[in-house]
Scaffold this motif. Sequence first.
Motif, PDB file in Angstrom:
ATOM      1  N   ALA A 140       0.850  -1.196   0.000  1.00 17.56           N
ATOM      2  CA  ALA A 140       0.000   0.000   0.000  1.00 17.56           C
ATOM      3  C   ALA A 140       0.887   1.248   0.000  1.00 17.56           C
ATOM      4  O   ALA A 140       0.724   2.140   0.827  1.00 17.56           O
ATOM      5  N   THR A 141       1.818   1.277  -0.927  1.00 15.81           N
ATOM      6  CA  THR A 141       2.836   2.338  -0.951  1.00 15.81           C
ATOM      7  C   THR A 141       2.397   3.588  -1.708  1.00 15.81           C
ATOM      8  O   THR A 141       3.184   4.536  -1.842  1.00 15.81           O
ATOM      9  N   GLY A 142       1.170   3.596  -2.207  1.00 19.88           N
ATOM     10  CA  GLY A 142       0.625   4.834  -2.758  1.00 19.88           C
ATOM     11  C   GLY A 142       1.199   5.252  -4.097  1.00 19.88           C
ATOM     12  O   GLY A 142       1.600   4.424  -4.922  1.00 19.88           O
ATOM     13  N   SER A 143       1.248   6.563  -4.305  1.00 21.36           N
ATOM     14  CA  SER A 143       1.681   7.110  -5.588  1.00 21.36           C
ATOM     15  C   SER A 143       2.502   8.365  -5.374  1.00 21.36           C
ATOM     16  O   SER A 143       2.611   8.884  -4.266  1.00 21.36           O
ATOM     17  N   GLU A 144       3.065   8.868  -6.471  1.00 21.31           N
ATOM     18  CA  GLU A 144       3.888  10.073  -6.437  1.00 21.31           C
ATOM     19  C   GLU A 144       3.635  10.879  -7.700  1.00 21.31           C
ATOM     20  O   GLU A 144       3.160  10.337  -8.710  1.00 21.31           O
ATOM     21  N   PRO A 145       3.912  12.180  -7.692  1.00 21.87           N
ATOM     22  CA  PRO A 145       3.647  12.997  -8.882  1.00 21.87           C
ATOM     23  C   PRO A 145       4.494  12.565 -10.072  1.00 21.87           C
ATOM     24  O   PRO A 145       5.661  12.188  -9.921  1.00 21.87           O
ATOM     25  N   VAL A 146       3.892  12.611 -11.244  1.00 24.47           N
ATOM     26  CA  VAL A 146       4.634  12.396 -12.494  1.00 24.47           C
ATOM     27  C   VAL A 146       5.407  13.681 -12.808  1.00 24.47           C
ATOM     28  O   VAL A 146       4.834  14.774 -12.819  1.00 24.47           O
ATOM     29  N   ILE A 147       6.703  13.548 -13.028  1.00 25.83           N
ATOM     30  CA  ILE A 147       7.528  14.695 -13.424  1.00 25.83           C
ATOM     31  C   ILE A 147       7.894  14.514 -14.892  1.00 25.83           C
ATOM     32  O   ILE A 147       8.734  13.685 -15.239  1.00 25.83           O
ATOM     33  N   PRO A 148       7.262  15.254 -15.789  1.00 24.73           N
ATOM     34  CA  PRO A 148       7.510  15.057 -17.223  1.00 24.73           C
ATOM     35  C   PRO A 148       8.899  15.519 -17.630  1.00 24.73           C
ATOM     36  O   PRO A 148       9.478  16.425 -17.020  1.00 24.73           O
ATOM     37  N   ASN A 149       9.408  14.897 -18.660  1.00 26.56           N
ATOM     38  CA  ASN A 149      10.750  15.230 -19.170  1.00 26.56           C
ATOM     39  C   ASN A 149      10.655  16.425 -20.121  1.00 26.56           C
ATOM     40  O   ASN A 149      10.864  16.305 -21.332  1.00 26.56           O
ATOM     41  N   ALA A 154      13.381  20.115 -14.470  1.00 26.72           N
ATOM     42  CA  ALA A 154      14.311  19.662 -13.427  1.00 26.72           C
ATOM     43  C   ALA A 154      14.996  20.844 -12.753  1.00 26.72           C
ATOM     44  O   ALA A 154      15.098  20.914 -11.526  1.00 26.72           O
ATOM     45  N   GLY A 155      15.451  21.799 -13.565  1.00 22.31           N
ATOM     46  CA  GLY A 155      16.094  22.987 -12.999  1.00 22.31           C
ATOM     47  C   GLY A 155      15.130  23.824 -12.189  1.00 22.31           C
ATOM     48  O   GLY A 155      15.490  24.385 -11.145  1.00 22.31           O
ATOM     49  N   GLY A 156      13.875  23.904 -12.641  1.00 18.69           N
ATOM     50  CA  GLY A 156      12.864  24.664 -11.918  1.00 18.69           C
ATOM     51  C   GLY A 156      12.524  24.046 -10.579  1.00 18.69           C
ATOM     52  O   GLY A 156      12.308  24.760  -9.595  1.00 18.69           O
ATOM     53  N   ILE A 157      12.497  22.725 -10.530  1.00 22.13           N
ATOM     54  CA  ILE A 157      12.271  22.054  -9.249  1.00 22.13           C
ATOM     55  C   ILE A 157      13.448  22.329  -8.323  1.00 22.13           C
ATOM     56  O   ILE A 157      13.276  22.560  -7.121  1.00 22.13           O
ATOM     57  N   GLY A 158      14.633  22.364  -8.900  1.00 20.90           N
ATOM     58  CA  GLY A 158      15.826  22.641  -8.106  1.00 20.90           C
ATOM     59  C   GLY A 158      15.840  24.032  -7.500  1.00 20.90           C
ATOM     60  O   GLY A 158      16.240  24.200  -6.334  1.00 20.90           O
ATOM     61  N   ASP A 159      15.401  25.031  -8.253  1.00 22.76           N
ATOM     62  CA  ASP A 159      15.438  26.407  -7.722  1.00 22.76           C
ATOM     63  C   ASP A 159      14.116  26.841  -7.081  1.00 22.76           C
ATOM     64  O   ASP A 159      13.995  27.970  -6.597  1.00 22.76           O
ATOM     65  N   GLY A 160      13.115  25.940  -7.077  1.00 19.67           N
ATOM     66  CA  GLY A 160      11.859  26.240  -6.400  1.00 19.67           C
ATOM     67  C   GLY A 160      10.827  26.966  -7.229  1.00 19.67           C
ATOM     68  O   GLY A 160       9.748  27.296  -6.723  1.00 19.67           O
ATOM     69  N   SER A 161      11.112  27.215  -8.506  1.00 14.30           N
ATOM     70  CA  SER A 161      10.129  27.912  -9.338  1.00 14.30           C
ATOM     71  C   SER A 161       9.089  26.955  -9.913  1.00 14.30           C
ATOM     72  O   SER A 161       7.982  27.364 -10.267  1.00 14.30           O
ATOM     73  N   VAL A 162       9.457  25.676 -10.017  1.00 10.61           N
ATOM     74  CA  VAL A 162       8.512  24.643 -10.456  1.00 10.61           C
ATOM     75  C   VAL A 162       8.146  23.786  -9.243  1.00 10.61           C
ATOM     76  O   VAL A 162       9.020  23.298  -8.533  1.00 10.61           O
ATOM     77  N   LEU A 163       6.845  23.628  -9.023  1.00 10.44           N
ATOM     78  CA  LEU A 163       6.351  22.945  -7.829  1.00 10.44           C
ATOM     79  C   LEU A 163       5.572  21.690  -8.198  1.00 10.44           C
ATOM     80  O   LEU A 163       4.976  21.612  -9.273  1.00 10.44           O
ATOM     81  N   THR A 164       5.564  20.720  -7.287  1.00  7.29           N
ATOM     82  CA  THR A 164       4.663  19.585  -7.399  1.00  7.29           C
ATOM     83  C   THR A 164       3.470  19.841  -6.477  1.00  7.29           C
ATOM     84  O   THR A 164       3.444  20.824  -5.722  1.00  7.29           O
ATOM     85  N   SER A 165       2.500  18.928  -6.512  1.00  9.20           N
ATOM     86  CA  SER A 165       1.330  19.083  -5.646  1.00  9.20           C
ATOM     87  C   SER A 165       1.715  19.027  -4.176  1.00  9.20           C
ATOM     88  O   SER A 165       1.005  19.559  -3.317  1.00  9.20           O
ATOM     89  N   LYS A 262       5.618  31.154 -10.186  1.00 13.05           N
ATOM     90  CA  LYS A 262       5.643  29.743  -9.834  1.00 13.05           C
ATOM     91  C   LYS A 262       4.860  28.968 -10.883  1.00 13.05           C
ATOM     92  O   LYS A 262       3.861  29.455 -11.432  1.00 13.05           O
ATOM     93  N   LEU A 263       5.315  27.748 -11.131  1.00 13.80           N
ATOM     94  CA  LEU A 263       4.614  26.861 -12.042  1.00 13.80           C
ATOM     95  C   LEU A 263       4.316  25.563 -11.306  1.00 13.80           C
ATOM     96  O   LEU A 263       5.224  24.938 -10.737  1.00 13.80           O
ATOM     97  N   LEU A 264       3.037  25.171 -11.276  1.00 10.03           N
ATOM     98  CA  LEU A 264       2.625  23.929 -10.636  1.00 10.03           C
ATOM     99  C   LEU A 264       2.502  22.846 -11.694  1.00 10.03           C
ATOM    100  O   LEU A 264       1.714  22.966 -12.621  1.00 10.03           O
TER     101      LEU A 264
END
Length: 454
Positions: A140-149, A154-165, A262-264
């Motif tokens: 029952a390990t659930g799920s995680e957000p899909v991070i598209p290529n 990747a760089g946006g997630i690193g600097d905080g401008s791109v966010l996941t849920s 920000k981009l979600l």
Amino acid sequence: MKSYDIAVIGGGPAGYLAAERAAETGKKVLLAEKRTVGGVCLNEGCIPTKAFLYSAKIFEYEAHKGKDLGLCCENAALDHAKVLARKQTVVNTLVGGVSSALARKKVDVVQAEAGLRREERGFAILCGRESFFAEKVLLATGSEPVIPNIPGVAGGIGDGSVLTSRDILDLQELPEKLVIVGAGVIGLEMAAYFSIAGSKVTVVEMLKQVGGPIDTDLSGALQRHLEKTGIEFVLGSKVFDVSGKTAHVETPSGVRELPYDKLLMCVGRKPSLHIPGLSGMNLCMEHGAVVTDLHCETNIPNLFAAGDVNGKCMLAHVAYREAETAVNNMTGTPDEMDYSAVPGVIYAQPEAAFCGLTEQQAAAQGINPVIKKAAINLSGRHIAEYGMSDGFCKLVLDQRGQTILGASLFCAYASEIVYSLALIIQNKIPVKSIKKTIFPHPTVCEIVRETLFI
């Protein structure tokens, strides 16, 4: 090595409920969770988003509808920092409640990543330097957000401008410009909150409608309502680059550039199966998800899976029912899943709720359905509380009009009403019986009865 009857890997809705139900039957139960019990729903999904949206709803009433209700709320303001703090209080309270329930039922909880190894009479569960044995195991390990290529993600997630849920629920300050990629449930609910809170929100979606595969009438009404709050939708479009805090979007009319603070990124979720040892067990997988039968059992005897990890229907309430089904079968009580009447809700204001087949799905299955649709303005309570609106109740009946196959609601309290429709659809309660049922008055749920008499 300490032995258990049942081990559960993952402490989200499927995991913690399965552990509780198994313990209630007298079984000795181990629950392994590497983060916090409650899973995605409690910590970064269903509950925190509803805390956000409730604050937005109250603020919208005060700021925009107060005068119509005879209320004087001058200079109403939404304090995002306080919304964030209240959200965390709600989450902490509920997580504490789950932990307490597990303790009361004498479930042994181990906070660690769990590995798995198949043994002659069961399974070894490997948690760091500790190892345990269980005759039966539930994944029952659930799920995680899909991070598209997509270039720049990747760089946006690193600097905080791109966010996941997960990230956006801890955002300390409101962005002036927010671009949301994906118009599913998460995207629409976050768009609703941040637009009301004061951000300029643009939603980009590959499909030509919002809300995924919901009824087209429901999708259109929901989109029109959200547009009135200032949200812009860019449909039938694809983001191909997010460099320099600008989303480059391929639209039917050409390329658009959407600058953002920000981009979600919420284009979907995928099963989370980071379980050491699992890959060597010849577990049957399909599209990255664990394949289960209607008993929630995998191709490996005594290994079950419930919740998002099986990829069937990534909703917490489905995970609950799958957990119960799995435990029932583990403990000797035959049980099967029925996915024919799974309710869903998009918590905008008003709410959009749906269950069973849409008109379009029924037609695709070769059914010539009878469609009944009534305006929510037939509900006296709805008008008394919300005034006239473009909400509605839409029912999809079989071609003889004798049973309800599906329903769509766009109104206040839709999330509470849709349960009754799920019960009706799943149990095939005849329309003639529903018409004879006495509904309480004045209630919004009366719209179901009114629709049947259209």
